[in-house]
Scaffold this active site. Structure first.
Site, PDB file in Angstrom:
ATOM      1  N   ASP A 167       7.495   3.457 -14.887  1.00  0.00           N
ATOM      2  CA  ASP A 167       8.247   3.100 -16.095  1.00  0.00           C
ATOM      3  C   ASP A 167       9.432   2.186 -15.726  1.00  0.00           C
ATOM      4  O   ASP A 167      10.167   1.738 -16.614  1.00  0.00           O
ATOM      5  CB  ASP A 167       8.755   4.392 -16.753  1.00  0.00           C
ATOM      6  CG  ASP A 167       9.019   4.230 -18.244  1.00  0.00           C
ATOM      7  OD1 ASP A 167       8.473   3.283 -18.856  1.00  0.00           O
ATOM      8  OD2 ASP A 167       9.769   5.048 -18.800  1.00  0.00           O
ATOM      9  N   LYS A 182       1.578   8.115 -25.630  1.00  0.00           N
ATOM     10  CA  LYS A 182       1.324   7.603 -24.277  1.00  0.00           C
ATOM     11  C   LYS A 182       0.184   8.388 -23.629  1.00  0.00           C
ATOM     12  O   LYS A 182      -0.688   7.805 -22.980  1.00  0.00           O
ATOM     13  CB  LYS A 182       2.608   7.689 -23.427  1.00  0.00           C
ATOM     14  CG  LYS A 182       3.659   6.660 -23.870  1.00  0.00           C
ATOM     15  CD  LYS A 182       5.036   6.910 -23.286  1.00  0.00           C
ATOM     16  CE  LYS A 182       6.069   5.952 -23.857  1.00  0.00           C
ATOM     17  NZ  LYS A 182       7.458   6.279 -23.530  1.00  0.00           N
ATOM     18  N   GLN A 201      10.675  11.067 -20.062  1.00  0.00           N
ATOM     19  CA  GLN A 201      11.065  10.601 -21.398  1.00  0.00           C
ATOM     20  C   GLN A 201      12.565  10.833 -21.625  1.00  0.00           C
ATOM     21  O   GLN A 201      13.104  11.867 -21.249  1.00  0.00           O
ATOM     22  CB  GLN A 201      10.239  11.363 -22.454  1.00  0.00           C
ATOM     23  CG  GLN A 201      10.417  10.868 -23.865  1.00  0.00           C
ATOM     24  CD  GLN A 201       9.870   9.455 -24.079  1.00  0.00           C
ATOM     25  OE1 GLN A 201       8.827   9.085 -23.574  1.00  0.00           O
ATOM     26  NE2 GLN A 201      10.590   8.647 -24.842  1.00  0.00           N
TER      27      GLN A 201
END
Ligand code: NAP
Length: 290
Positions: free
Chosen positions: A128, A61, A105
């Site tokens: 996200d 990413k 994450q």
């Protein structure tokens, strides 16, 4: 069951190509923001511990961000970090005006209250789409950031002019980041949605009714081609060891009208949506400061 001999082959939904176009657009917008404000859009990435898959995802990413002119600020926390310390870190990033988006994450470790950590992300920086705020806004059809993989799925469907109104969409899987939001987005576009999960009885009977099938299970080739309704649109979000999806591609493509390959279908779309939402967050935050 053996498939009848047929020459039919579904059209592929090329997520890699569409993702490139989305990233190019994001890069152009990022360049505009950088030249106007003197600062590039910035995505903060937070990683707890050193799980190899998570390390790879975050690195991937960040590399994509760099190529699109998006800065990334990495925060690596030890595996033993407490929920309170993690919440403090994320809150700090939420309040930092030089950070436009936050990616936390997961998995973060069994001892962490992941929900508490996600909820420390300010809604305006939740690029996200992991907070309850993001999910509620999406379910109500209000503006906001969507969970990236479902968002990518919708962009793939739109790019292929799939008309969803009145269609029967069957989503197999109901995770908070994938199945559940995918179904809500499809419902928001007037599809009739059925969710299937591990307690569903006669899964194949439901799948057979799907005009649009979204497979989000995490089991290799779990859905066989003989369960696919002829002419269905098949979105395989699964990504399993050996680069295989949740759908048996070779048999499903003989029945579907459109199908995503694995890899190169849904996968690349997820990061593209993340980058696109990061740039949108930066543009929005810039407009608030003007
Ligand atoms: P997850 O959290 O493990 O959820 C899996 C879902 O599948 C659950 O809802 C589960 O039902 C359901 N399920 C499991 N066994 C089943 C069965 N036998 N019959 C029917 N349903 C069953 O996984 P996830 O995070 O949603 O990920 C799913 C897949 O998508 C994985 O392969 C993952 O690698 C992939 N993925 C890809 C991307 C991407 O960028 N392409 C992003 C995220 C995930 P219950 O709720 O009843 O347990």
């Amino acid at each position: 069951m053996t498939q009848p001999a047929t020459d039919h082959t579904a059209r592929l939904m090329d997520g890699a190509a569409l993702a490139r176009r989305i990233v190019d657009e994001a890069a152009a917008t990022a360049a505009g923001i950088t030249s106007r404000t003197g600062a590039a859009p910035c995505l903060a990435t937070v990683l707890v511990g050193d799980d190899p898959a998570s390390v790879t995802y975050v690195r991937m990413k960040r590399n994509r961000c760099a190529r699109a002119g998006i800065e990334s600020r990495h925060v690596a926390l030890p595996a033993g970090v407490t929920t309170a310390e993690l919440v403090d870190t994320v809150t700090g990033l939420s309040e930092d005006p030089s950070v436009h988006g936050i990616l936390l994450q997961h998995p973060m470790g069994r001892h962490i209250d992941e929900r508490a950590a996600f909820e420390a992300i300010a809604p305006g920086k939740d690029v996200d789409g992991v907070t309850t705020h993001a999910f509620a806004a999406m379910a109500f059809g209000l503006p906001g950031f969507v969970s990236c993989t479902p968002g990518g799925i919708m962009r793939l469907l739109d790019a292929h002019d799939v008309d969803l109104a009145g269609k029967h969409a069957v989503v197999v899987g109901r995770s908070a980041i994938l199945g559940k939001p995918a179904g809500m987005l499809l419902l928001g576009r007037d599809a009739t949605v059925t969710y299937c999960h591990s307690r569903t009885r006669d899964l194949a009977a439901h799948v057979r009714e799907a005009d649009v099938l979204v497979a989000a299970v995490g089991r290799p080739r779990f859905i066989g081609g003989d369960a696919i309704k002829p002419g269905a649109v098949v979105i395989d979000a699964g990504y399993n060891e050996g680069n295989v999806g949740d759908v048996d591609f070779d048999t499903a493509r003989r029945r579907a009208s459109l199908i995503t390959p694995v890899p190169g279908g849904v996968g690349p779309m997820t990061i593209a949506v993340l980058l696109s939402q990061t740039v949108r967050a930066a543009a929005h935050q810039e407009s608030l400061r003007r």
